[in-house]
Design a protein around this motif. Structure first.
Motif, short mmCIF file in Angstrom:
data_model
loop_
_atom_site.label_atom_id
_atom_site.label_comp_id
_atom_site.label_asym_id
_atom_site.label_seq_id
_atom_site.Cartn_x
_atom_site.Cartn_y
_atom_site.Cartn_z
N SER A 1 -21.89 74.78 6.59
CA SER A 1 -20.88 74.46 7.63
C SER A 1 -19.78 74.40 7.10
O SER A 1 -19.03 74.80 8.13
N ARG A 2 -19.26 74.17 5.97
CA ARG A 2 -17.77 74.43 5.80
C ARG A 2 -17.39 75.80 5.70
O ARG A 2 -16.20 75.83 6.16
N SER A 3 -18.20 76.70 5.21
CA SER A 3 -17.75 77.91 5.31
C SER A 3 -17.71 78.65 6.56
O SER A 3 -16.65 79.41 6.91
N ALA A 4 -18.76 78.11 7.39
CA ALA A 4 -18.66 78.58 8.83
C ALA A 4 -17.38 78.27 9.43
O ALA A 4 -16.57 78.73 10.17
N TYR A 5 -16.79 76.67 9.09
CA TYR A 5 -15.58 76.40 9.67
C TYR A 5 -14.32 77.02 9.27
O TYR A 5 -13.74 77.22 10.16
N TYR A 6 -14.26 77.49 8.01
CA TYR A 6 -13.20 78.28 7.49
C TYR A 6 -13.06 79.52 7.97
O TYR A 6 -12.13 80.15 8.05
N MET A 7 -14.37 80.12 8.41
CA MET A 7 -14.27 81.25 8.93
C MET A 7 -13.83 81.52 10.15
O MET A 7 -13.62 82.43 11.08
N GLY A 8 -13.64 80.32 10.89
CA GLY A 8 -13.23 80.29 12.23
C GLY A 8 -14.33 80.14 13.49
O GLY A 8 -13.93 80.20 14.65
N VAL A 9 -15.17 79.71 12.98
CA VAL A 9 -16.37 79.35 14.09
C VAL A 9 -16.17 78.14 14.59
O VAL A 9 -16.00 77.34 13.94
N ARG A 10 -16.03 78.18 15.94
CA ARG A 10 -15.92 77.00 16.53
C ARG A 10 -17.09 76.08 17.15
O ARG A 10 -18.20 76.82 17.41
N PRO A 11 -17.18 74.95 17.21
CA PRO A 11 -18.29 73.95 17.37
C PRO A 11 -18.44 74.28 18.97
O PRO A 11 -17.61 74.76 19.56
N SER A 12 -19.44 73.57 19.35
CA SER A 12 -20.03 73.82 20.93
C SER A 12 -18.79 72.85 21.48
O SER A 12 -18.18 71.79 21.00
N ASP B 1 -24.78 74.91 18.01
CA ASP B 1 -23.97 75.74 17.21
C ASP B 1 -24.25 75.73 15.97
O ASP B 1 -25.27 74.72 15.31
N VAL B 2 -23.60 76.35 14.76
CA VAL B 2 -23.94 76.45 13.48
C VAL B 2 -24.04 74.99 12.74
O VAL B 2 -24.67 74.72 11.82
N PHE B 3 -23.09 74.42 13.24
CA PHE B 3 -22.82 72.95 12.53
C PHE B 3 -24.16 72.18 12.75
O PHE B 3 -24.38 71.48 11.85
N SER B 4 -24.78 72.00 13.84
CA SER B 4 -25.75 71.12 14.19
C SER B 4 -27.04 71.78 13.77
O SER B 4 -28.10 71.00 13.13
N ARG B 5 -27.13 73.19 13.71
CA ARG B 5 -28.32 73.67 12.97
C ARG B 5 -28.56 73.55 11.42
O ARG B 5 -29.36 73.27 10.96
N ALA B 6 -27.04 73.61 10.78
CA ALA B 6 -27.03 73.34 9.51
C ALA B 6 -27.51 71.90 9.23
O ALA B 6 -28.07 71.62 8.09
N HIS B 7 -27.30 71.12 10.19
CA HIS B 7 -27.59 69.71 9.71
C HIS B 7 -29.16 69.36 9.92
O HIS B 7 -29.73 68.73 9.16
N ALA B 8 -29.71 70.10 10.96
CA ALA B 8 -31.06 69.93 11.19
C ALA B 8 -31.94 70.57 10.13
O ALA B 8 -32.57 69.93 9.49
N SER B 9 -31.45 71.77 9.52
CA SER B 9 -32.24 72.31 8.20
C SER B 9 -31.72 71.55 7.08
O SER B 9 -32.56 71.44 6.21
N GLY B 10 -30.47 70.97 6.83
CA GLY B 10 -30.13 70.46 5.74
C GLY B 10 -30.99 68.96 5.30
O GLY B 10 -31.26 68.56 4.47
N LYS B 11 -31.08 68.35 6.46
CA LYS B 11 -31.56 66.97 6.38
C LYS B 11 -33.01 66.81 7.00
O LYS B 11 -33.96 66.52 5.68
N ALA B 12 -33.53 67.35 7.84
CA ALA B 12 -35.14 67.19 8.15
C ALA B 12 -35.89 68.26 7.52
O ALA B 12 -37.06 67.57 6.85
N SER B 13 -35.49 69.30 7.10
CA SER B 13 -36.59 70.23 6.27
C SER B 13 -36.44 69.62 4.75
O SER B 13 -37.46 69.72 4.21
#
Length: 113
Positions: A90-101, A33-45
């Motif tokens: 992640s926060r904007s995706a959450y407020y737009m209604g994107v649900r986690p996996s 999902d977008v939340f874990s992808r944002a975590h991967a791109s925000g930390k590891a990259s």
């Protein structure tokens, strides 16, 4: 002698940084999902790019004997903006209604509205 050691350290840092960047790209492709992808791109990259820039900074110090302030400013800029961008995505995706996996255990932002 010291130049060879510093160049070896810089090459090691650049290779490790490239590996972190590769794993960040792999995480963006593989995570559900977008939340874990944002975590991967925000930390590891962020860590990968910072290690690459730090390796280049050490290389210029060892090979040419001067300190490059632009590289240091780039490291500081990436350190500040990388994780912040992942958090805002992640926060904007959450407020737009994107649900986690379905594998998500808890929702920390549920009460933050």
């Amino acid at each position: 002698m010291i130049e060879t050691i510093l160049i070896s350290i810089s090459i090691f840092m650049m290779v490790i940084g490239a590996c972190f960047s590769f794993f960040a790209a792999l995480g963006i492709l593989r995570l559900p999902d977008v939340f874990s992808r944002a975590h991967a791109s925000g930390k590891a990259s962020t860590l990968g790019v910072m290690l690459i820039l730090l390796g280049v900074l050490i290389y210029f110090i060892a090979k040419e004997g001067h300190f490059n302030v632009q590289l240091l400013l780039g490291i500081i800029f990436i350190f500040i903006t990388g994780p912040l961008a992942g958090h805002l995505v992640s926060r904007s995706a959450y407020y737009m209604g994107v649900r986690p996996s379905e594998r998500t255990i808890r929702d920390d932002l549920k009460d933050a509205k």
